[in-house]
Write a protein that holds these residues in place. Sequence first.
Motif, PDB file in Angstrom:
ATOM      1  N   THR A 127       0.990  -1.018  -0.181  1.00 16.82           N
ATOM      2  CA  THR A 127       0.000  -0.053  -0.067  1.00 16.82           C
ATOM      3  C   THR A 127       0.927   1.289  -0.043  1.00 16.82           C
ATOM      4  O   THR A 127       1.995   1.303   0.848  1.00 16.82           O
ATOM      5  N   MET A 128       0.336   2.249  -0.675  1.00 17.84           N
ATOM      6  CA  MET A 128       1.033   3.418  -0.594  1.00 17.84           C
ATOM      7  C   MET A 128      -0.197   4.548  -0.576  1.00 17.84           C
ATOM      8  O   MET A 128      -1.116   4.681  -1.088  1.00 17.84           O
ATOM      9  N   ILE A 129       0.119   5.447   0.458  1.00 13.03           N
ATOM     10  CA  ILE A 129      -0.680   6.637   0.608  1.00 13.03           C
ATOM     11  C   ILE A 129       0.202   7.834   0.317  1.00 13.03           C
ATOM     12  O   ILE A 129       1.120   7.994   1.312  1.00 13.03           O
ATOM     13  N   ILE A 130      -0.525   8.750  -0.123  1.00 16.85           N
ATOM     14  CA  ILE A 130      -0.018   9.868  -0.443  1.00 16.85           C
ATOM     15  C   ILE A 130      -0.909  11.225   0.232  1.00 16.85           C
ATOM     16  O   ILE A 130      -1.909  11.144  -0.303  1.00 16.85           O
ATOM     17  N   CYS A 131      -0.422  11.600   1.267  1.00 17.47           N
ATOM     18  CA  CYS A 131      -1.227  12.382   2.243  1.00 17.47           C
ATOM     19  C   CYS A 131      -0.547  13.802   2.559  1.00 17.47           C
ATOM     20  O   CYS A 131       0.316  13.352   3.709  1.00 17.47           O
ATOM     21  N   PRO A 132      -1.004  14.982   2.240  1.00 17.64           N
ATOM     22  CA  PRO A 132      -1.913  15.373   1.392  1.00 17.64           C
ATOM     23  C   PRO A 132      -1.233  14.955   0.002  1.00 17.64           C
ATOM     24  O   PRO A 132       0.130  15.201  -0.036  1.00 17.64           O
ATOM     25  N   CYS A 133      -1.777  15.045  -1.087  1.00 21.35           N
ATOM     26  CA  CYS A 133      -1.140  14.754  -2.393  1.00 21.35           C
ATOM     27  C   CYS A 133      -1.570  16.006  -3.060  1.00 21.35           C
ATOM     28  O   CYS A 133      -2.594  16.639  -3.480  1.00 21.35           O
ATOM     29  N   SER A 134      -0.262  16.919  -3.547  1.00 19.65           N
ATOM     30  CA  SER A 134      -0.553  17.892  -4.417  1.00 19.65           C
ATOM     31  C   SER A 134      -0.958  17.531  -5.762  1.00 19.65           C
ATOM     32  O   SER A 134      -0.808  16.399  -6.264  1.00 19.65           O
ATOM     33  N   MET A 135      -1.539  18.603  -6.607  1.00 18.17           N
ATOM     34  CA  MET A 135      -1.995  18.392  -7.817  1.00 18.17           C
ATOM     35  C   MET A 135      -0.825  18.173  -8.845  1.00 18.17           C
ATOM     36  O   MET A 135      -0.681  17.261  -9.693  1.00 18.17           O
ATOM     37  N   GLY A 136       0.493  18.692  -8.463  1.00 18.14           N
ATOM     38  CA  GLY A 136       1.640  18.355  -9.336  1.00 18.14           C
ATOM     39  C   GLY A 136       2.127  16.958  -9.060  1.00 18.14           C
ATOM     40  O   GLY A 136       2.485  16.485 -10.252  1.00 18.14           O
ATOM     41  N   THR A 137       2.124  16.429  -7.835  1.00 18.95           N
ATOM     42  CA  THR A 137       2.311  14.833  -7.834  1.00 18.95           C
ATOM     43  C   THR A 137       1.736  14.123  -8.425  1.00 18.95           C
ATOM     44  O   THR A 137       1.896  13.239  -9.229  1.00 18.95           O
ATOM     45  N   ARG A 144      -5.788  17.376  -1.915  1.00 22.50           N
ATOM     46  CA  ARG A 144      -6.324  18.405  -1.077  1.00 22.50           C
ATOM     47  C   ARG A 144      -6.114  19.618  -1.918  1.00 22.50           C
ATOM     48  O   ARG A 144      -5.083  20.480  -1.794  1.00 22.50           O
ATOM     49  N   ASP A 145      -6.998  19.948  -2.647  1.00 24.92           N
ATOM     50  CA  ASP A 145      -7.060  21.343  -3.498  1.00 24.92           C
ATOM     51  C   ASP A 145      -8.557  21.594  -3.999  1.00 24.92           C
ATOM     52  O   ASP A 145      -9.295  20.737  -4.089  1.00 24.92           O
ATOM     53  N   THR A 146      -8.816  23.025  -3.985  1.00 27.33           N
ATOM     54  CA  THR A 146     -10.027  23.164  -4.295  1.00 27.33           C
ATOM     55  C   THR A 146      -9.919  24.767  -4.958  1.00 27.33           C
ATOM     56  O   THR A 146      -9.070  25.420  -4.328  1.00 27.33           O
ATOM     57  N   PRO A 147     -10.613  25.031  -5.937  1.00 32.40           N
ATOM     58  CA  PRO A 147     -11.441  24.144  -6.737  1.00 32.40           C
ATOM     59  C   PRO A 147     -10.685  23.282  -7.618  1.00 32.40           C
ATOM     60  O   PRO A 147      -9.050  23.674  -7.667  1.00 32.40           O
ATOM     61  N   CYS A 194      -9.004   9.672  -2.999  1.00 35.42           N
ATOM     62  CA  CYS A 194      -9.778  10.180  -1.607  1.00 35.42           C
ATOM     63  C   CYS A 194      -9.618  11.523  -1.364  1.00 35.42           C
ATOM     64  O   CYS A 194      -8.587  11.927  -0.551  1.00 35.42           O
ATOM     65  N   PRO A 195     -10.364  12.378  -1.854  1.00 33.70           N
ATOM     66  CA  PRO A 195     -10.389  13.710  -1.365  1.00 33.70           C
ATOM     67  C   PRO A 195     -10.270  14.169   0.108  1.00 33.70           C
ATOM     68  O   PRO A 195     -11.013  13.347   0.714  1.00 33.70           O
TER      69      PRO A 195
END
Length: 187
Positions: A83-93, A125-128, A148-149
């Motif tokens: 398993t890999m969890i990226i938290c928070p995950c930037s939009m660039g990543t 973790r980004d909006t909008p 998973c937002p």
Amino acid sequence: MKRRKVVVAITGASGAIYAKVLLDKLVGLQHEHLEVGLIMSDNALQVWEYELKNEDFRNYPFKVYSKTDFNAPFASGSAKYDTMIICPCSMGTLARIASGISNDLTTRAADVILKERRKLILVARDTPLSLIHIQNMKTVTEAGAIVCPASPSFYSLPASFEELAATVVDRVLDLADLEVSSFRWGE
């Protein structure tokens, strides 16, 4: 009991509280034969210090890998990290993962997890969201990742920022098939 191997990557997206709560909960799950590898981007370190006003990321009992350490075990599928969890995950990543660009350990490990058909969980973790973000989320989802937002829930009536962040982190841990005690709707 089989030893679980999880890699956690923390990127520079705002939301260091999610990473902190995730790491705190993983410390509590170490009795479950859990091995955790940790990667933090330079921006993640800065965001943690800015948002949480501390350097507590240095105090976790997990093996920390440099963002360019391609000798880390999870840079290869043979290490069998499940398993890999990226938290928070930037939009660039997320964009680099969607494009197959493995230019650092985080994106290489994500590439490995996907090619091995294992579980990749991206806590966006980004909006909008722009159409590019949405298309990248579609691409990684079609490749087998779970987006998973970081959208907290309120029905458990969280009383602090950490409890609010835990509503997201508990879902992430559920998705990772890790046993966590949390609020369950209707229970």
